[in-house]
Design an enzyme around this catalytic site. Structure first.
Site, PDB file in Angstrom:
ATOM      1  N   GLU A 169      58.787  13.295 -57.207  1.00 36.53           N
ATOM      2  CA  GLU A 169      58.933  14.716 -56.857  1.00 36.53           C
ATOM      3  C   GLU A 169      60.180  14.924 -56.016  1.00 36.53           C
ATOM      4  O   GLU A 169      60.635  14.006 -55.334  1.00 36.53           O
ATOM      5  CB  GLU A 169      57.716  15.154 -56.027  1.00 36.53           C
ATOM      6  CG  GLU A 169      56.779  16.117 -56.722  1.00 36.53           C
ATOM      7  CD  GLU A 169      57.341  17.516 -56.915  1.00 36.53           C
ATOM      8  OE1 GLU A 169      58.554  17.681 -57.123  1.00 36.53           O
ATOM      9  OE2 GLU A 169      56.547  18.460 -56.868  1.00 36.53           O
ATOM     10  N   ASP A 170      60.692  16.133 -56.049  1.00 42.75           N
ATOM     11  CA  ASP A 170      61.824  16.457 -55.196  1.00 42.75           C
ATOM     12  C   ASP A 170      61.383  16.680 -53.745  1.00 42.75           C
ATOM     13  O   ASP A 170      61.990  16.162 -52.815  1.00 42.75           O
ATOM     14  CB  ASP A 170      62.566  17.700 -55.731  1.00 42.75           C
ATOM     15  CG  ASP A 170      61.643  18.878 -56.065  1.00 42.75           C
ATOM     16  OD1 ASP A 170      60.411  18.764 -55.873  1.00 42.75           O
ATOM     17  OD2 ASP A 170      62.147  19.918 -56.515  1.00 42.75           O
ATOM     18  N   ASP A 205      55.884  20.306 -49.966  1.00 44.40           N
ATOM     19  CA  ASP A 205      55.921  21.403 -49.012  1.00 44.40           C
ATOM     20  C   ASP A 205      54.482  21.676 -48.584  1.00 44.40           C
ATOM     21  O   ASP A 205      53.938  20.964 -47.746  1.00 44.40           O
ATOM     22  CB  ASP A 205      56.599  22.580 -49.740  1.00 44.40           C
ATOM     23  CG  ASP A 205      56.838  23.785 -48.873  1.00 44.40           C
ATOM     24  OD1 ASP A 205      57.075  23.612 -47.676  1.00 44.40           O
ATOM     25  OD2 ASP A 205      56.803  24.921 -49.399  1.00 44.40           O
ATOM     26  N   PHE A 249      64.400  26.067 -45.841  1.00 41.36           N
ATOM     27  CA  PHE A 249      64.500  26.078 -47.298  1.00 41.36           C
ATOM     28  C   PHE A 249      65.765  25.336 -47.725  1.00 41.36           C
ATOM     29  O   PHE A 249      66.871  25.693 -47.340  1.00 41.36           O
ATOM     30  CB  PHE A 249      64.493  27.505 -47.846  1.00 41.36           C
ATOM     31  CG  PHE A 249      64.188  27.527 -49.310  1.00 41.36           C
ATOM     32  CD1 PHE A 249      62.877  27.420 -49.770  1.00 41.36           C
ATOM     33  CD2 PHE A 249      65.214  27.594 -50.242  1.00 41.36           C
ATOM     34  CE1 PHE A 249      62.598  27.399 -51.127  1.00 41.36           C
ATOM     35  CE2 PHE A 249      64.932  27.581 -51.605  1.00 41.36           C
ATOM     36  CZ  PHE A 249      63.625  27.476 -52.041  1.00 41.36           C
ATOM     37  N   ARG A 274      71.101  23.462 -57.986  1.00 44.71           N
ATOM     38  CA  ARG A 274      70.465  22.179 -58.324  1.00 44.71           C
ATOM     39  C   ARG A 274      71.489  21.052 -58.419  1.00 44.71           C
ATOM     40  O   ARG A 274      71.189  19.893 -58.183  1.00 44.71           O
ATOM     41  CB  ARG A 274      69.745  22.277 -59.677  1.00 44.71           C
ATOM     42  CG  ARG A 274      68.514  23.165 -59.671  1.00 44.71           C
ATOM     43  CD  ARG A 274      67.735  22.946 -60.965  1.00 44.71           C
ATOM     44  NE  ARG A 274      66.757  23.990 -61.207  1.00 44.71           N
ATOM     45  CZ  ARG A 274      65.516  24.001 -60.716  1.00 44.71           C
ATOM     46  NH1 ARG A 274      65.102  23.024 -59.938  1.00 44.71           N
ATOM     47  NH2 ARG A 274      64.686  24.979 -60.999  1.00 44.71           N
TER      48      ARG A 274
HETATM   49  P1  IMP Z   1      54.168  22.774 -52.741  1.00 44.17           P
HETATM   50  O1  IMP Z   1      53.148  22.938 -53.812  1.00 44.17           O
HETATM   51  O2  IMP Z   1      54.110  23.882 -51.721  1.00 44.17           O
HETATM   52  O3  IMP Z   1      54.145  21.402 -52.073  1.00 44.17           O
HETATM   53  O4  IMP Z   1      55.566  23.021 -53.411  1.00 44.17           O
HETATM   54  C1  IMP Z   1      56.223  22.085 -54.089  1.00 44.17           C
HETATM   55  C2  IMP Z   1      57.352  22.689 -54.893  1.00 44.17           C
HETATM   56  O5  IMP Z   1      57.906  23.854 -54.287  1.00 44.17           O
HETATM   57  C3  IMP Z   1      58.480  21.710 -54.941  1.00 44.17           C
HETATM   58  O6  IMP Z   1      58.325  20.801 -55.999  1.00 44.17           O
HETATM   59  C4  IMP Z   1      59.678  22.619 -55.103  1.00 44.17           C
HETATM   60  O7  IMP Z   1      59.872  22.905 -56.461  1.00 44.17           O
HETATM   61  C5  IMP Z   1      59.300  23.870 -54.354  1.00 44.17           C
HETATM   62  N1  IMP Z   1      59.869  23.881 -52.990  1.00 44.17           N
HETATM   63  C6  IMP Z   1      59.223  23.679 -51.827  1.00 44.17           C
HETATM   64  N2  IMP Z   1      60.047  23.733 -50.761  1.00 44.17           N
HETATM   65  C7  IMP Z   1      61.285  23.954 -51.281  1.00 44.17           C
HETATM   66  C8  IMP Z   1      62.592  24.079 -50.685  1.00 44.17           C
HETATM   67  O8  IMP Z   1      62.807  23.978 -49.464  1.00 44.17           O
HETATM   68  N3  IMP Z   1      63.609  24.282 -51.562  1.00 44.17           N
HETATM   69  C9  IMP Z   1      63.444  24.386 -52.912  1.00 44.17           C
HETATM   70  N4  IMP Z   1      62.240  24.263 -53.504  1.00 44.17           N
HETATM   71  C10 IMP Z   1      61.162  24.049 -52.699  1.00 44.17           C
HETATM   72 MG    MG Z   2      59.244  20.274 -57.591  1.00 40.92          MG
END
Ligand code: IMP
Ligand code: MG
Length: 174
Positions: free
Chosen positions: A97-98, A101, A150, A163
């Site tokens: 995963e990138d 969050d 962010f 990206r």
């Molecule tokens: P989660 O389900 O809240 O953990 O969100 C995960 C996804 O939200 C990541 O795989 C990203 O695609 C996106 N995301 C969360 N934080 C960021 C950020 O700071 N920048 C860009 N994308 C984010």
């Molecule tokens: Mg992602």
């Protein structure tokens, strides 16, 4: 609203950390094949760089899930946009995963993919924002813990932009 990007982690810092993760994964998966599962689109740059540094056999598959629109807040809804091509049965799965969050996307995916009877399922993320977690997720490999800001670059987007930046930057709105 216009925005600018401030460098948070340089290309050199990110590359060095991915090398260290690759070395660790190589050590931990000795004698095994690691099946990398990329969560598109954000995970793709990280997965390619990581895969090149893993010295045990690697196979790969891709899926796409989304919990974000063009906003910067999690909607809490995880949608499978594209599923994997291959079954996971008996594979040593490493989800790439990138960023983690809230953790909602990953806790959903781990449960869903875990039901497909892999030998093992682990998680590797380039970035982690632990402060933002609303659900428990076990992160096996993490590149960097970052503050609640962010970020973009290295696969991460703001409204599908940035990206391709070779570093991680913070989006500042003016
Ligand atoms: P989660 O389900 O809240 O953990 O969100 C995960 C996804 O939200 C990541 O795989 C990203 O695609 C996106 N995301 C969360 N934080 C960021 C950020 O700071 N920048 C860009 N994308 C984010
Ligand atoms: Mg992602």
């Amino acid at each position: 609203m216009s925005e600018r990007v401030r460098v948070l982690l340089t290309e050199e810092e990110v590359d060095a950390r991915i090398q260290a993760l690759g070395d660790q994964i190589t050590k931990d998966y000795q004698g095994k094949t690691v099946h990398l599962v990329c969560v598109l689109k954000g995970g793709v740059f990280f997965m390619c760089e990581l895969a090149k540094r893993i010295k045990v056999p690697v196979t790969m598959d891709f899926m796409s899930a989304s919990s974000y629109g063009s906003d910067t807040k999690s909607s809490g809804v995880v949608k499978i946009v594209k599923d994997l091509d291959e079954p996971l049965k008996d594979k040593n799965v490493l989800i790439v995963e990138d960023i983690i969050d809230s953790g909602r996307t990953l806790s959903y995916l781990i449960k869903m993919l875990g039901d497909r009877e892999p030998a093992d399922i682990k998680l590797c993320t380039l970035l982690d924002k632990p402060e933002r977690r609303v659900t428990d997720v076990k992160v096996d490999y993490s590149g960097f813990n970052i503050p609640d800001e962010f970020v973009v670059g290295y696969g991460l987007d703001y409204d599908q932009k940035y990206r391709n930046l070779p570093y991680i930057g913070v989006v500042e709105f003016e």
